[in-house]
Write a protein that holds these residues in place. Structure first.
Motif, PDB file in Angstrom:
ATOM      1  N   GLU A 103       9.441  -4.567  -6.009  1.00 37.15           N
ATOM      2  CA  GLU A 103      10.121  -3.443  -5.305  1.00 37.15           C
ATOM      3  C   GLU A 103       9.541  -3.578  -4.256  1.00 37.15           C
ATOM      4  OE1 GLU A 103      13.783  -2.590  -5.570  1.00 37.15           O
ATOM      5  OE2 GLU A 103      13.388  -4.358  -7.314  1.00 37.15           O
ATOM      6  N   ALA A 104       8.212  -3.357  -4.107  1.00 36.81           N
ATOM      7  CA  ALA A 104       7.162  -2.869  -3.347  1.00 36.81           C
ATOM      8  C   ALA A 104       7.281  -3.844  -2.289  1.00 36.81           C
ATOM      9  CB  ALA A 104       5.728  -2.653  -3.808  1.00 36.81           C
ATOM     10  N   ARG A 152      10.048  -6.133  -1.796  1.00 38.62           N
ATOM     11  CA  ARG A 152      11.476  -5.982  -0.746  1.00 38.62           C
ATOM     12  C   ARG A 152      11.185  -4.894   0.483  1.00 38.62           C
ATOM     13  NH1 ARG A 152      16.709  -6.124  -4.465  1.00 38.62           N
ATOM     14  NH2 ARG A 152      16.095  -3.675  -4.472  1.00 38.62           N
ATOM     15  N   ALA A 153      10.111  -4.278  -0.170  1.00 41.24           N
ATOM     16  CA  ALA A 153      10.265  -2.702   0.871  1.00 41.24           C
ATOM     17  C   ALA A 153       9.418  -3.247   2.061  1.00 41.24           C
ATOM     18  CB  ALA A 153       9.014  -1.426   0.220  1.00 41.24           C
ATOM     19  N   GLY A 192       4.844  -2.312   2.112  1.00 44.83           N
ATOM     20  CA  GLY A 192       5.612  -1.651   1.477  1.00 44.83           C
ATOM     21  C   GLY A 192       5.198  -1.458   0.234  1.00 44.83           C
ATOM     22  N   ALA A 217       6.361   0.860  -3.728  1.00 44.29           N
ATOM     23  CA  ALA A 217       7.018   0.933  -4.297  1.00 44.29           C
ATOM     24  C   ALA A 217       7.292   2.443  -5.757  1.00 44.29           C
ATOM     25  CB  ALA A 217       8.341   0.352  -5.181  1.00 44.29           C
ATOM     26  N   TYR A 245      11.192   4.031  -2.181  1.00 42.75           N
ATOM     27  CA  TYR A 245      10.927   3.178  -1.814  1.00 42.75           C
ATOM     28  C   TYR A 245      10.511   3.879  -0.595  1.00 42.75           C
ATOM     29  CZ  TYR A 245      13.706  -0.054  -4.445  1.00 42.75           C
ATOM     30  OH  TYR A 245      14.474  -0.437  -5.296  1.00 42.75           O
ATOM     31  N   SER A 301       7.816   2.396   3.366  1.00 42.96           N
ATOM     32  CA  SER A 301       7.225   1.052   4.579  1.00 42.96           C
ATOM     33  C   SER A 301       6.529   2.007   5.634  1.00 42.96           C
ATOM     34  CB  SER A 301       8.291   0.332   5.406  1.00 42.96           C
ATOM     35  OG  SER A 301       9.584  -0.575   4.165  1.00 42.96           O
ATOM     36  N   LEU A 356       6.085   7.195   1.646  1.00 48.36           N
ATOM     37  CA  LEU A 356       6.909   6.949   0.113  1.00 48.36           C
ATOM     38  C   LEU A 356       7.389   8.568  -0.589  1.00 48.36           C
ATOM     39  CD1 LEU A 356       7.503   4.898  -2.505  1.00 48.36           C
ATOM     40  CD2 LEU A 356       6.931   7.232  -3.336  1.00 48.36           C
TER      41      LEU A 356
END
Length: 153
Positions: free
Chosen positions: A28-29, A31-32, A46, A48, A58, A60, A77
């Motif tokens: 997930e991080a 993807r961020a 990123g 998460a 999330y 960024s 975040l």
């Protein structure tokens, strides 16, 4: 008088060796990083976080032409989490970057804010620093900043 500070941490030579929940948070991080605004450094970060409720948040990094007005992924975040989910503590926070040649570690300001969040929520957060196909994990952000700033004694 000489004193020592030592701490234990986990190191994973491959992400596949990590517990599934941590591996998922790293994904997930990663993807961020796509939402990062890093036109100057081209270093996209990123983050998460998994809250106690199971919700994933999330963040960024965002660079500004008016340096140093930008903000790291971790702090964006955590500030969002504290403003919107203060009653739902952060249990784990993962950090990733692109490019990802090595593990991504939080800066000093982010480390201090992580400790501030732990103090406010009165519980530690697991910090997962990933990159280059590996990861290092500490059970509390306080371990990353042993001489933390505090206004109270």
């Amino acid at each position: 008088m000489e004193k020592q500070f030592r701490f234990n941490y986990e190191h994973y030579a491959s992400l596949e060796a990590m517990p599934e929940a941590d591996r998922q948070l790293v994904r997930e991080a990663e993807r961020a990083t796509a939402n990062a605004h890093a036109p100057y450094s081209e270093f996209r970060v990123g983050a998460a976080a998994r809250l106690r409720s199971g919700r994933i948040l999330y963040g960024s990094n965002f660079e500004s032409e008016v340096y140093p007005a930008g903000l790291c992924a971790e702090r964006s975040l955590m500030f969002y989490a504290e403003a919107n989910y203060a009653d739902d503590p952060i249990e784990a926070l993962a950090i990733a970057s692109r490019p990802s040649e090595r593990e991504c570690y939080p800066c000093g300001q982010c480390r201090q804010v992580m400790v501030d969040v732990e103090r406010r929520q009165q519980s530690p957060m697991r910090v997962i620093m990933s990159g280059g196909g590996t990861a290092s994990v500490v059970e509390s952000a306080a371990l990353l900043l042993p001489f933390t700033f505090s206004l109270k004694s």
